[in-house]
Design a protein around this motif. Structure first.
Motif, PDB file in Angstrom:
ATOM      1  N   ARG A   1     -40.850  -8.890   7.682  1.00 27.54           N
ATOM      2  CA  ARG A   1     -40.585  -9.446   6.489  1.00 27.54           C
ATOM      3  C   ARG A   1     -38.886  -9.396   6.304  1.00 27.54           C
ATOM      4  O   ARG A   1     -38.232  -8.701   7.163  1.00 27.54           O
ATOM      5  CB  ARG A   1     -40.687  -8.546   5.433  1.00 27.54           C
ATOM      6  CG  ARG A   1     -42.330  -8.602   5.263  1.00 27.54           C
ATOM      7  CD  ARG A   1     -42.829  -7.589   4.259  1.00 27.54           C
ATOM      8  NE  ARG A   1     -42.696  -6.151   4.487  1.00 27.54           N
ATOM      9  CZ  ARG A   1     -42.900  -5.063   3.874  1.00 27.54           C
ATOM     10  NH1 ARG A   1     -43.587  -5.212   2.585  1.00 27.54           N
ATOM     11  NH2 ARG A   1     -42.731  -3.890   4.200  1.00 27.54           N
ATOM     12  N   THR A   2     -38.344 -10.081   5.411  1.00 24.05           N
ATOM     13  CA  THR A   2     -36.836 -10.057   5.268  1.00 24.05           C
ATOM     14  C   THR A   2     -36.411  -8.824   4.898  1.00 24.05           C
ATOM     15  O   THR A   2     -36.845  -8.285   3.690  1.00 24.05           O
ATOM     16  CB  THR A   2     -36.426 -11.205   4.360  1.00 24.05           C
ATOM     17  OG1 THR A   2     -36.854 -12.448   4.822  1.00 24.05           O
ATOM     18  CG2 THR A   2     -34.984 -11.340   4.175  1.00 24.05           C
TER      19      THR A   2
ATOM     20  N   THR B   1     -33.198  -5.867   3.885  1.00 22.38           N
ATOM     21  CA  THR B   1     -32.047  -5.893   2.956  1.00 22.38           C
ATOM     22  C   THR B   1     -30.974  -4.609   3.584  1.00 22.38           C
ATOM     23  O   THR B   1     -31.487  -3.487   3.643  1.00 22.38           O
ATOM     24  CB  THR B   1     -31.987  -5.803   1.697  1.00 22.38           C
ATOM     25  OG1 THR B   1     -32.757  -6.905   1.203  1.00 22.38           O
ATOM     26  CG2 THR B   1     -30.703  -5.707   0.849  1.00 22.38           C
TER      27      THR B   1
ATOM     28  N   ASP C   1     -27.937  -2.836   2.439  1.00 26.63           N
ATOM     29  CA  ASP C   1     -26.892  -2.763   1.568  1.00 26.63           C
ATOM     30  C   ASP C   1     -26.194  -1.264   1.672  1.00 26.63           C
ATOM     31  O   ASP C   1     -26.654  -0.446   1.040  1.00 26.63           O
ATOM     32  CB  ASP C   1     -27.568  -3.012   0.023  1.00 26.63           C
ATOM     33  CG  ASP C   1     -26.592  -3.216  -0.936  1.00 26.63           C
ATOM     34  OD1 ASP C   1     -25.509  -3.110  -0.886  1.00 26.63           O
ATOM     35  OD2 ASP C   1     -26.985  -3.281  -2.191  1.00 26.63           O
TER      36      ASP C   1
ATOM     37  N   LYS D   1     -28.813  -9.877   4.217  1.00 26.66           N
ATOM     38  CA  LYS D   1     -30.572  -9.975   4.408  1.00 26.66           C
ATOM     39  C   LYS D   1     -30.784 -10.481   5.862  1.00 26.66           C
ATOM     40  O   LYS D   1     -30.286 -11.459   6.443  1.00 26.66           O
ATOM     41  CB  LYS D   1     -31.219 -11.340   3.493  1.00 26.66           C
ATOM     42  CG  LYS D   1     -30.714 -11.112   2.088  1.00 26.66           C
ATOM     43  CD  LYS D   1     -31.932  -9.871   1.443  1.00 26.66           C
ATOM     44  CE  LYS D   1     -31.823  -9.839   0.058  1.00 26.66           C
ATOM     45  NZ  LYS D   1     -32.701  -8.736  -0.377  1.00 26.66           N
ATOM     46  N   TRP D   2     -31.873  -9.757   6.575  1.00 27.08           N
ATOM     47  CA  TRP D   2     -32.049  -9.894   8.122  1.00 27.08           C
ATOM     48  C   TRP D   2     -33.498  -9.568   8.083  1.00 27.08           C
ATOM     49  O   TRP D   2     -34.102  -9.036   7.299  1.00 27.08           O
ATOM     50  CB  TRP D   2     -31.153  -9.126   8.743  1.00 27.08           C
ATOM     51  CG  TRP D   2     -31.675  -7.520   8.570  1.00 27.08           C
ATOM     52  CD1 TRP D   2     -31.091  -6.980   7.732  1.00 27.08           C
ATOM     53  CD2 TRP D   2     -32.315  -6.792   9.687  1.00 27.08           C
ATOM     54  NE1 TRP D   2     -31.539  -5.542   7.875  1.00 27.08           N
ATOM     55  CE2 TRP D   2     -32.302  -5.599   9.026  1.00 27.08           C
ATOM     56  CE3 TRP D   2     -32.997  -6.953  10.724  1.00 27.08           C
ATOM     57  CZ2 TRP D   2     -32.917  -4.450   9.540  1.00 27.08           C
ATOM     58  CZ3 TRP D   2     -33.733  -6.002  11.122  1.00 27.08           C
ATOM     59  CH2 TRP D   2     -33.599  -4.692  10.735  1.00 27.08           C
ATOM     60  N   ARG D   3     -33.967 -10.230   9.395  1.00 25.47           N
ATOM     61  CA  ARG D   3     -35.683 -10.171   9.878  1.00 25.47           C
ATOM     62  C   ARG D   3     -35.464 -10.112  11.133  1.00 25.47           C
ATOM     63  O   ARG D   3     -34.754 -10.685  12.070  1.00 25.47           O
ATOM     64  CB  ARG D   3     -36.319 -11.021   9.205  1.00 25.47           C
ATOM     65  CG  ARG D   3     -36.159 -12.572   9.636  1.00 25.47           C
ATOM     66  CD  ARG D   3     -37.425 -13.067   9.002  1.00 25.47           C
ATOM     67  NE  ARG D   3     -37.051 -14.693   9.192  1.00 25.47           N
ATOM     68  CZ  ARG D   3     -36.908 -15.546   8.350  1.00 25.47           C
ATOM     69  NH1 ARG D   3     -36.821 -15.039   7.212  1.00 25.47           N
ATOM     70  NH2 ARG D   3     -36.672 -16.742   8.357  1.00 25.47           N
TER      71      ARG D   3
ATOM     72  N   GLN E   1     -29.280  -1.868  11.789  1.00 25.62           N
ATOM     73  CA  GLN E   1     -28.520  -1.871  10.453  1.00 25.62           C
ATOM     74  C   GLN E   1     -27.115  -1.455  11.010  1.00 25.62           C
ATOM     75  O   GLN E   1     -25.994  -2.026  10.392  1.00 25.62           O
ATOM     76  CB  GLN E   1     -29.092  -0.803   9.313  1.00 25.62           C
ATOM     77  CG  GLN E   1     -30.319  -1.598   8.769  1.00 25.62           C
ATOM     78  CD  GLN E   1     -30.809  -0.785   7.730  1.00 25.62           C
ATOM     79  OE1 GLN E   1     -30.126   0.087   7.146  1.00 25.62           O
ATOM     80  NE2 GLN E   1     -31.696  -1.034   6.891  1.00 25.62           N
TER      81      GLN E   1
ATOM     82  N   SER F   1     -21.050 -15.481   7.645  1.00 20.38           N
ATOM     83  CA  SER F   1     -22.537 -15.634   8.086  1.00 20.38           C
ATOM     84  C   SER F   1     -22.897 -16.463   9.418  1.00 20.38           C
ATOM     85  O   SER F   1     -23.750 -15.703  10.237  1.00 20.38           O
ATOM     86  CB  SER F   1     -23.411 -16.093   6.891  1.00 20.38           C
ATOM     87  OG  SER F   1     -24.602 -16.555   7.202  1.00 20.38           O
TER      88      SER F   1
ATOM     89  N   ASN G   1     -29.988 -13.616  10.962  1.00 18.58           N
ATOM     90  CA  ASN G   1     -29.193 -13.504   9.833  1.00 18.58           C
ATOM     91  C   ASN G   1     -29.770 -14.458   8.780  1.00 18.58           C
ATOM     92  O   ASN G   1     -29.398 -15.583   8.760  1.00 18.58           O
ATOM     93  CB  ASN G   1     -27.745 -13.450  10.045  1.00 18.58           C
ATOM     94  CG  ASN G   1     -27.012 -13.548   8.972  1.00 18.58           C
ATOM     95  OD1 ASN G   1     -27.066 -12.649   8.080  1.00 18.58           O
ATOM     96  ND2 ASN G   1     -25.849 -14.378   8.594  1.00 18.58           N
ATOM     97  N   VAL G   2     -30.420 -13.847   7.878  1.00 17.11           N
ATOM     98  CA  VAL G   2     -30.782 -14.892   6.598  1.00 17.11           C
ATOM     99  C   VAL G   2     -30.154 -15.153   5.641  1.00 17.11           C
ATOM    100  O   VAL G   2     -29.575 -16.225   5.148  1.00 17.11           O
ATOM    101  CB  VAL G   2     -31.980 -13.890   5.985  1.00 17.11           C
ATOM    102  CG1 VAL G   2     -32.703 -14.981   4.857  1.00 17.11           C
ATOM    103  CG2 VAL G   2     -33.210 -13.682   7.004  1.00 17.11           C
ATOM    104  N   ASP G   3     -29.254 -13.999   5.339  1.00 15.61           N
ATOM    105  CA  ASP G   3     -28.005 -14.397   4.162  1.00 15.61           C
ATOM    106  C   ASP G   3     -27.115 -13.350   4.096  1.00 15.61           C
ATOM    107  O   ASP G   3     -27.247 -12.003   4.489  1.00 15.61           O
ATOM    108  CB  ASP G   3     -28.903 -14.416   3.020  1.00 15.61           C
ATOM    109  CG  ASP G   3     -27.938 -15.415   1.869  1.00 15.61           C
ATOM    110  OD1 ASP G   3     -26.798 -15.895   2.140  1.00 15.61           O
ATOM    111  OD2 ASP G   3     -28.040 -15.080   0.509  1.00 15.61           O
TER     112      ASP G   3
END
Length: 293
Positions: free
Chosen positions: A65-66, A68, A70, A92-94, A113, A149, A163-165
């Motif tokens: 899953r994606t 987070t 933070d 946001k990463w997976r 992370q 990004s 890297n999703v976002d």
């Protein structure tokens, strides 16, 4: 009896062995099968799968899953103007390559992370150092996010992470420079306001002067037209009077004398010292202007 016990133990051992050979992969997971510490298979298809019992083979699961990242800490960066700003961001990463992820980071999300955080700070520092505060906060913020990004994605894909976002939640001045920056912004706004006020005053004077000029031109034009009309009217009146008086000269003389009397005796206080027999009073002596007998 002993045979039954032995048979039961054998059955239980077989069931346990069969249970240790079967494992289930959830649709939210990727399973990696190890044989004596070496990766044998990477399974992404959900369902029931088979492996050798431990210690020959074992399974480790990774979240597909994606996720987070933070961080609660707010990072500080220096702009091209040498001004400290605080940036609060998240990523946001997976995991997209479980094999590479395990080889590079030992399969640890904490290490992932940490790697993401270091790469994010490095990318932000590189980009913000080339930008002004105004660009970071307002004009080029979207472009900054895109560049950061891309840089983060290029590094993370090397360890099996996508890297999703990347997003900037908040960008602020550092406390020690915030007041100074706000004062400078107020001074700049005050300067712009004064310039606009001066420009407005100049434009107002220009508009007022132009309006006054137009008013004078309009009044002069109207006065000229009025005088022309009045002259034409007087000329027409004189012509009519001349035509009328030419038909009866005696009446014309009488009318002009009446006009002279009206103009001369306009006020009760008017006083004239003249000979009663003067020609001016000839119509006082008779309607025809002849001397009385």
């Amino acid at each position: 009896m002993n045979r039954l016990i032995v048979l039961g133990v054998i059955v239980l051992a077989l069931v346990a062995a069969a249970g240790s050979c079967l494992f289930v992969v959830d649709q939210r997971q990727t399973a990696v099968v190890f044989a004596l510490g070496e990766i044998r298979r990477v399974i992404t298809e959900p369902g029931l799968h088979f492996k050798l019992p431990p210690p020959f083979q074992n399974v480790q699961y990774f979240d597909r899953r994606t996720l987070t990242m933070d961080d609660a800490d707010i990072d500080r960066f220096i702009t091209s103007e040498k001004i400290n700003i605080q940036v609060d961001s998240f990523v946001k990463w997976r995991i997209v390559d479980a094999r590479l992820f395990f080889i590079s980071l030992g399969g640890s999300e904490l290490l992932a992370q940490d790697r993401i955080g270091r790469q994010l700070r490095s990318a932000l520092n590189n980009e913000i150092a080339r930008m002004t505060v105004s660009q970071v906060i307002r004009t080029d913020r979207d472009a900054l996010v895109v560049k950061v990004s891309q840089e983060v994605a290029e590094e993370l894909i090397k360890v099996g992470v996508q890297n999703v976002d990347v997003r900037l939640k908040r960008v602020d001045f550092a406390p020690e420079v915030a007041e100074r920056v706000y004062d400078r912004m107020q001074s700049e706004r005050r300067r712009v306001a004064n310039e606009r006020r001066a420009t407005g005053t100049a434009d107002s004077e220009k508009i007022r002067a132009d309006a006054d000029r137009q008013r004078e031109v309009m009044i002069a034009t109207a006065y000229r037209d009025a005088q022309v009309e009045r002259g034409q009217g007087d000329a027409e009146a004189s012509r009519l009077f001349a035509d009328a008086f030419g038909k009866d000269p005696e009446f014309a003389a009488f009318y002009r004398s009446l006009e002279a009397y009206r103009a001369s005796f306009n006020s009760r206080g008017d006083l004239m010292v003249l000979d009663p027999q003067a020609d001016f009073f000839r119509y006082f002596r008779g309607a025809d202007g002849a001397p009385a007998n």
